[in-house]
Write a protein that holds these residues in place. Structure first.
Motif, PDB file in Angstrom:
ATOM      1  N   VAL A 124      -4.008   6.141-129.688  1.00 22.91           N
ATOM      2  CA  VAL A 124      -3.788   4.850-129.045  1.00 22.91           C
ATOM      3  C   VAL A 124      -2.687   4.955-127.992  1.00 22.91           C
ATOM      4  O   VAL A 124      -2.836   4.477-126.861  1.00 22.91           O
ATOM      5  CB  VAL A 124      -3.419   3.782-130.092  1.00 22.91           C
ATOM      6  N   VAL A 125      -1.586   5.594-128.356  1.00 22.17           N
ATOM      7  CA  VAL A 125      -0.461   5.734-127.432  1.00 22.17           C
ATOM      8  C   VAL A 125      -0.883   6.527-126.195  1.00 22.17           C
ATOM      9  O   VAL A 125      -0.560   6.150-125.055  1.00 22.17           O
ATOM     10  CB  VAL A 125       0.732   6.424-128.130  1.00 22.17           C
ATOM     11  N   PHE A 126      -1.616   7.614-126.406  1.00 19.35           N
ATOM     12  CA  PHE A 126      -2.016   8.462-125.288  1.00 19.35           C
ATOM     13  C   PHE A 126      -2.951   7.730-124.329  1.00 19.35           C
ATOM     14  O   PHE A 126      -2.761   7.756-123.110  1.00 19.35           O
ATOM     15  CB  PHE A 126      -2.678   9.736-125.814  1.00 19.35           C
ATOM     16  N   THR A 127      -3.967   7.056-124.869  1.00 16.37           N
ATOM     17  CA  THR A 127      -4.919   6.356-123.998  1.00 16.37           C
ATOM     18  C   THR A 127      -4.260   5.170-123.305  1.00 16.37           C
ATOM     19  O   THR A 127      -4.562   4.873-122.144  1.00 16.37           O
ATOM     20  CB  THR A 127      -6.156   5.895-124.784  1.00 16.37           C
ATOM     21  N   ALA A 128      -3.338   4.488-123.998  1.00 23.53           N
ATOM     22  CA  ALA A 128      -2.603   3.390-123.361  1.00 23.53           C
ATOM     23  C   ALA A 128      -1.715   3.916-122.249  1.00 23.53           C
ATOM     24  O   ALA A 128      -1.600   3.293-121.178  1.00 23.53           O
ATOM     25  CB  ALA A 128      -1.768   2.641-124.401  1.00 23.53           C
ATOM     26  N   LEU A 129      -1.083   5.062-122.477  1.00 21.41           N
ATOM     27  CA  LEU A 129      -0.245   5.675-121.451  1.00 21.41           C
ATOM     28  C   LEU A 129      -1.058   5.999-120.198  1.00 21.41           C
ATOM     29  O   LEU A 129      -0.610   5.738-119.074  1.00 21.41           O
ATOM     30  CB  LEU A 129       0.395   6.951-121.999  1.00 21.41           C
TER      31      LEU A 129
ATOM     32  N   THR B  28      -0.040  -4.429-114.565  1.00 17.39           N
ATOM     33  CA  THR B  28      -0.565  -5.203-113.435  1.00 17.39           C
ATOM     34  C   THR B  28      -0.703  -6.693-113.705  1.00 17.39           C
ATOM     35  O   THR B  28      -0.843  -7.475-112.765  1.00 17.39           O
ATOM     36  CB  THR B  28      -1.949  -4.670-113.033  1.00 17.39           C
ATOM     37  N   GLY B  29      -0.744  -7.070-114.992  1.00 19.47           N
ATOM     38  CA  GLY B  29      -0.999  -8.472-115.318  1.00 19.47           C
ATOM     39  C   GLY B  29      -2.444  -8.865-115.075  1.00 19.47           C
ATOM     40  O   GLY B  29      -2.747 -10.055-114.954  1.00 19.47           O
ATOM     41  N   SER B  30      -3.350  -7.875-115.012  1.00 17.28           N
ATOM     42  CA  SER B  30      -4.750  -8.168-114.723  1.00 17.28           C
ATOM     43  C   SER B  30      -5.672  -7.177-115.429  1.00 17.28           C
ATOM     44  O   SER B  30      -5.220  -6.179-115.995  1.00 17.28           O
ATOM     45  CB  SER B  30      -5.010  -8.097-113.205  1.00 17.28           C
ATOM     46  N   ILE B  31      -6.962  -7.484-115.360  1.00 14.69           N
ATOM     47  CA  ILE B  31      -8.011  -6.591-115.849  1.00 14.69           C
ATOM     48  C   ILE B  31      -8.869  -6.203-114.651  1.00 14.69           C
ATOM     49  O   ILE B  31      -9.193  -7.049-113.827  1.00 14.69           O
ATOM     50  CB  ILE B  31      -8.880  -7.292-116.918  1.00 14.69           C
ATOM     51  N   SER B  32      -9.225  -4.926-114.552  1.00 15.49           N
ATOM     52  CA  SER B  32      -9.992  -4.460-113.405  1.00 15.49           C
ATOM     53  C   SER B  32     -11.181  -3.638-113.877  1.00 15.49           C
ATOM     54  O   SER B  32     -11.312  -3.322-115.057  1.00 15.49           O
ATOM     55  CB  SER B  32      -9.105  -3.602-112.493  1.00 15.49           C
ATOM     56  N   ILE B  33     -12.039  -3.260-112.932  1.00 13.69           N
ATOM     57  CA  ILE B  33     -13.188  -2.430-113.256  1.00 13.69           C
ATOM     58  C   ILE B  33     -12.736  -1.090-113.822  1.00 13.69           C
ATOM     59  O   ILE B  33     -13.371  -0.529-114.725  1.00 13.69           O
ATOM     60  CB  ILE B  33     -14.103  -2.224-112.014  1.00 13.69           C
TER      61      ILE B  33
ATOM     62  N   LEU C 253     -12.352   2.537-118.606  1.00 19.25           N
ATOM     63  CA  LEU C 253     -11.556   3.245-119.610  1.00 19.25           C
ATOM     64  C   LEU C 253     -11.871   2.725-121.011  1.00 19.25           C
ATOM     65  O   LEU C 253     -11.921   3.496-121.976  1.00 19.25           O
ATOM     66  CB  LEU C 253     -10.068   3.081-119.308  1.00 19.25           C
ATOM     67  N   PHE C 254     -12.068   1.418-121.129  1.00 18.23           N
ATOM     68  CA  PHE C 254     -12.476   0.809-122.397  1.00 18.23           C
ATOM     69  C   PHE C 254     -13.854   1.322-122.824  1.00 18.23           C
ATOM     70  O   PHE C 254     -14.064   1.717-123.979  1.00 18.23           O
ATOM     71  CB  PHE C 254     -12.494  -0.716-122.238  1.00 18.23           C
ATOM     72  N   LEU C 255     -14.801   1.345-121.889  1.00 20.04           N
ATOM     73  CA  LEU C 255     -16.175   1.713-122.222  1.00 20.04           C
ATOM     74  C   LEU C 255     -16.300   3.170-122.654  1.00 20.04           C
ATOM     75  O   LEU C 255     -17.138   3.493-123.513  1.00 20.04           O
ATOM     76  CB  LEU C 255     -17.095   1.446-121.031  1.00 20.04           C
TER      77      LEU C 255
ATOM     78  N   ALA D  60     -18.166   8.084-115.014  1.00 20.16           N
ATOM     79  CA  ALA D  60     -17.998   6.898-114.173  1.00 20.16           C
ATOM     80  C   ALA D  60     -16.700   6.887-113.367  1.00 20.16           C
ATOM     81  O   ALA D  60     -16.701   6.472-112.204  1.00 20.16           O
ATOM     82  CB  ALA D  60     -18.111   5.626-115.021  1.00 20.16           C
ATOM     83  N   PRO D  61     -15.549   7.327-113.933  1.00 17.57           N
ATOM     84  CA  PRO D  61     -14.332   7.337-113.111  1.00 17.57           C
ATOM     85  C   PRO D  61     -14.470   8.157-111.835  1.00 17.57           C
ATOM     86  O   PRO D  61     -13.920   7.777-110.783  1.00 17.57           O
ATOM     87  CB  PRO D  61     -13.278   7.933-114.055  1.00 17.57           C
ATOM     88  N   ALA D  62     -15.184   9.276-111.900  1.00 12.53           N
ATOM     89  CA  ALA D  62     -15.395  10.081-110.698  1.00 12.53           C
ATOM     90  C   ALA D  62     -16.299   9.356-109.713  1.00 12.53           C
ATOM     91  O   ALA D  62     -16.067   9.381-108.498  1.00 12.53           O
ATOM     92  CB  ALA D  62     -15.991  11.440-111.066  1.00 12.53           C
ATOM     93  N   VAL D  63     -17.323   8.689-110.230  1.00 17.00           N
ATOM     94  CA  VAL D  63     -18.249   7.944-109.373  1.00 17.00           C
ATOM     95  C   VAL D  63     -17.530   6.784-108.689  1.00 17.00           C
ATOM     96  O   VAL D  63     -17.761   6.500-107.499  1.00 17.00           O
ATOM     97  CB  VAL D  63     -19.440   7.420-110.196  1.00 17.00           C
ATOM     98  N   LEU D  64     -16.624   6.139-109.409  1.00 14.24           N
ATOM     99  CA  LEU D  64     -15.915   4.974-108.871  1.00 14.24           C
ATOM    100  C   LEU D  64     -14.691   5.350-108.042  1.00 14.24           C
ATOM    101  O   LEU D  64     -14.087   4.479-107.427  1.00 14.24           O
ATOM    102  CB  LEU D  64     -15.493   4.052-110.021  1.00 14.24           C
TER     103      LEU D  64
END
Length: 293
Positions: free
Chosen positions: A19-24, A155-160, A165-167, A222-226
């Protein structure tokens, strides 16, 4: 009498480290940012919230944990920590982590952390885990939220980007846990937990592992595609995704005896490496880009 180690074990440190690593990674990838001290405190809050979820999970699941060889040595079923102590510890740490995150970061991040804790404890632990073989599919969302919480803290926001990263984690969770469930199906059957191999059988579980592995490998690139994953990420995610699918295909194909258990064990072990690799490459690329740029 319970010692510090027992309370640390209540927080599921291995899960908390992921959890810590992915949040970081979510925090580092996010544009803008907080003061480094506030960012560090925010990351600590996410870690504490994850640990609190683990403690509350152990409090509620103590009855079935006593029945399974994998979990009967945990602090509550072994008697080192009482159920009341685990509940008080988990609840206190949950409230503390959410309130401090609201002060150091923002209300969106704190709200997402609170939702993650409630989702894991109430929706997954108290409801889904004992009622449906789709418990991991739906409940896996709880483990997928940390990078989104980290992004929101900065950021105070949610983005694509944070949704992707969630998916990645959301699609990774079913084949990861079902590989383990194939190895521990007798434990789950003894405890009355309706994991997929127990309810639908091992053949159906193998089908689902392969399907989710393919979907996960596609989401993984997907991160590479985006554009927020670079060339190194594109290469690592593609190759490791193919290896994951190949190992899942072996689990699907090899269905009897020790070779089948070995195939499931290899998939489970590689799944941990796979997720770490994807997030580690994203982290390294961003840090390297900041240094060069």
């Amino acid at each position: 009498m319970a010692g510090p180690h027992d309370y640390f074990e209540l927080m599921k440190p291995r899960v908390m480290s992921l959890v810590v690593f992915t949040a970081l990674v979510g925090m580092v990838l996010a544009p803008g940012g907080l003061h480094p001290v506030l960012a560090a405190i925010s990351l600590l809050c996410i870690a504490v919230g994850a640990g609190a979820s683990g403690a509350l999970n152990m409090w509620y699941d103590a009855d079935i944990d006593r029945l399974m060889s994998r979990t009967r040595g945990r602090p509550v079923p072994s008697g080192r920590v009482t159920a009341e102590e685990a509940l008080a510890f988990g609840a206190t740490m949950s409230v503390f982590s959410v309130l401090v995150l609201a002060v150091t970061a923002n209300f969106l991040a704190a709200g997402l952390l609170a939702f993650t804790i409630l989702f894991y404890v109430v929706v997954y632990t108290m409801w889904l885990k004992r009622s449906t073989p789709q418990n991991i599919v739906i409940g896996g969302a709880a483990g997928a939220f940390p990078p989104m919480v980290g992004w929101a803290a900065m950021t105070g926001s949610i983005s694509i980007e944070s949704i992707v990263l969630f998916l990645i984690i959301f699609m990774w969770t079913p084949p990861h846990f079902w590989a383990l469930a194939l190895l521990k199906s007798n434990d789950y059957a003894t405890a009355g937990v309706p994991m997929l191999p127990v309810v639908a059988g091992e053949t159906a579980t193998r089908h689902q592992i392969l399907i989710y592995a393919v979907l996960m490998a596609l989401v993984g690139v997907a991160p590479a595609v985006l554009g927020f994953g670079g060339l190194a990420y594109a290469l690592v995610s593609s190759v490791s995704g193919l290896v994951f699918v190949w190992l899942a295909a072996r689990v699907w194909r090899i269905r009897e005896g020790a070779p089948a258990r070995k195939a499931a064990g290899r998939l489970f072990a590689f799944s941990i490496l796979y997720l770490f690799l994807l997030y580690a490459v994203l982290l390294v690329e961003r840090i390297a880009g900041a240094i060069i740029g």
